[in-house]
Design a protein around this motif. Sequence first.
Motif, PDB file in Angstrom:
ATOM      1  N   MET A  81      32.756  16.901  10.265  1.00 34.36           N
ATOM      2  CA  MET A  81      33.477  17.398  11.433  1.00 34.36           C
ATOM      3  C   MET A  81      34.483  16.342  11.866  1.00 34.36           C
ATOM      4  SD  MET A  81      32.322  19.046  15.104  1.00 34.36           S
ATOM      5  CE  MET A  81      32.176  17.573  16.102  1.00 34.36           C
ATOM      6  N   ILE A  82      35.722  16.791  12.049  1.00 37.97           N
ATOM      7  CA  ILE A  82      36.800  15.900  12.456  1.00 37.97           C
ATOM      8  C   ILE A  82      37.371  16.404  13.779  1.00 37.97           C
ATOM      9  CG2 ILE A  82      39.118  15.046  11.883  1.00 37.97           C
ATOM     10  CD1 ILE A  82      37.301  16.508   9.030  1.00 37.97           C
ATOM     11  N   THR A  83      37.632  15.484  14.709  1.00 34.83           N
ATOM     12  CA  THR A  83      38.474  15.820  15.844  1.00 34.83           C
ATOM     13  C   THR A  83      39.668  14.878  15.793  1.00 34.83           C
ATOM     14  OG1 THR A  83      37.525  14.296  17.480  1.00 34.83           O
ATOM     15  CG2 THR A  83      36.435  16.416  17.218  1.00 34.83           C
TER      16      THR A  83
ATOM     17  N   ASN B  93      35.999  17.881  36.847  1.00 32.05           N
ATOM     18  CA  ASN B  93      36.797  18.085  35.637  1.00 32.05           C
ATOM     19  C   ASN B  93      35.906  18.240  34.414  1.00 32.05           C
ATOM     20  OD1 ASN B  93      39.252  17.758  37.031  1.00 32.05           O
ATOM     21  ND2 ASN B  93      38.975  15.531  36.964  1.00 32.05           N
ATOM     22  N   PRO B  94      36.023  19.388  33.750  1.00 29.54           N
ATOM     23  CA  PRO B  94      35.223  19.558  32.540  1.00 29.54           C
ATOM     24  C   PRO B  94      35.692  18.611  31.436  1.00 29.54           C
ATOM     25  CG  PRO B  94      36.743  21.401  32.809  1.00 29.54           C
ATOM     26  CD  PRO B  94      36.882  20.546  34.023  1.00 29.54           C
ATOM     27  N   GLN B  95      34.775  18.244  30.545  1.00 30.64           N
ATOM     28  CA  GLN B  95      35.109  17.484  29.340  1.00 30.64           C
ATOM     29  C   GLN B  95      35.106  18.465  28.174  1.00 30.64           C
ATOM     30  OE1 GLN B  95      31.732  14.530  30.270  1.00 30.64           O
ATOM     31  NE2 GLN B  95      33.241  13.277  29.227  1.00 30.64           N
ATOM     32  N   ARG B  96      36.107  18.356  27.321  1.00 28.35           N
ATOM     33  CA  ARG B  96      36.113  19.235  26.152  1.00 28.35           C
ATOM     34  C   ARG B  96      35.158  18.700  25.093  1.00 28.35           C
ATOM     35  NH1 ARG B  96      42.579  20.317  25.347  1.00 28.35           N
ATOM     36  NH2 ARG B  96      43.015  20.638  27.554  1.00 28.35           N
ATOM     37  N   ARG B 118      30.582  16.227  19.468  1.00 30.09           N
ATOM     38  CA  ARG B 118      31.546  15.205  19.895  1.00 30.09           C
ATOM     39  C   ARG B 118      32.307  15.673  21.129  1.00 30.09           C
ATOM     40  NH1 ARG B 118      32.387   9.755  18.404  1.00 30.09           N
ATOM     41  NH2 ARG B 118      31.633   9.523  16.289  1.00 30.09           N
ATOM     42  N   LEU B 119      32.434  14.791  22.097  1.00 26.13           N
ATOM     43  CA  LEU B 119      33.426  14.993  23.146  1.00 26.13           C
ATOM     44  C   LEU B 119      34.799  14.726  22.540  1.00 26.13           C
ATOM     45  CD1 LEU B 119      31.608  13.174  26.071  1.00 26.13           C
ATOM     46  CD2 LEU B 119      31.851  15.639  25.740  1.00 26.13           C
ATOM     47  N   ASN B 120      35.844  15.399  23.037  1.00 20.79           N
ATOM     48  CA  ASN B 120      37.195  15.268  22.488  1.00 20.79           C
ATOM     49  C   ASN B 120      38.026  14.312  23.328  1.00 20.79           C
ATOM     50  OD1 ASN B 120      37.404  18.834  21.741  1.00 20.79           O
ATOM     51  ND2 ASN B 120      36.337  17.185  20.697  1.00 20.79           N
TER      52      ASN B 120
END
Lengths: 123, 123
Positions: A81-83, B93-96, B118-120
């Motif tokens: 998985m990549i972001t 504020n939401p975290q993506r 993962r958080l973005n």
Amino acid sequence: MDFNALAQQFTEFYYNQFDSDRTQLGNLYRDESMLTFETTQLQGAKNIVEKLVSLPFQKVSHRITTLDAQPASSNGDVLVMITGDLLIDEEQNPQRFSQVFHLIPEGSSYYVFNDIFRLNYSA
Amino acid sequence: MDFNALAQQFTEFYYNQFDSDRTQLGNLYRDESMLTFETTQLQGAKNIVEKLVSLPFQKVSHRITTLDAQPASSNGDVLVMITGDLLIDEEQNPQRFSQVFHLIPEGSSYYVFNDIFRLNYSA
């Protein structure tokens, strides 16, 4: 090579190839491979490359923010998985993306069985 | 049930359970299951649940923005990628986030073999 090294090597190769000449990505897919690109679903190397080539931009650059891998079976499959950030043409603001690859070993190499790509939007 | 319906049903169940009582998520994992949660890697249902329970927030809410699924083998495996927003405690504020699940059939149900979260962040 362990799965983390494989995932890193594959991902760097994939985005370098995508950003320099995406007409050559077909070697990484097979007839049974699937691509979900945003809301479009495709199967087969030929259809997948046609889609990637048809994307409406000339210059493109992928920047990896995170890369995580796990073994996906006892047969050597690897899940990645990549972001990251995507820079398109002359736009100043990168778009964030998330992508997952399921890689399957074939001889001394790997091919892409699953490929899901999404730009990240807020709800 | 087709893989899209399975993926949707699983994901809704997972996040509802996570947001209401994440001590009960262990039933979805097995000894061979893997979790990558940000930079932490864990294996086994017991270790995975301990990690999820130890996360430093009381109230949590996952909102799904995109959900995409593909068959991941000829054995009924399903790959799911979710992007969405995470609301924690009293933060405004939401975290993506991005998350991928590799689900494997077991009898009439499924368990989680791979789980990467993962958080973005921007690069």
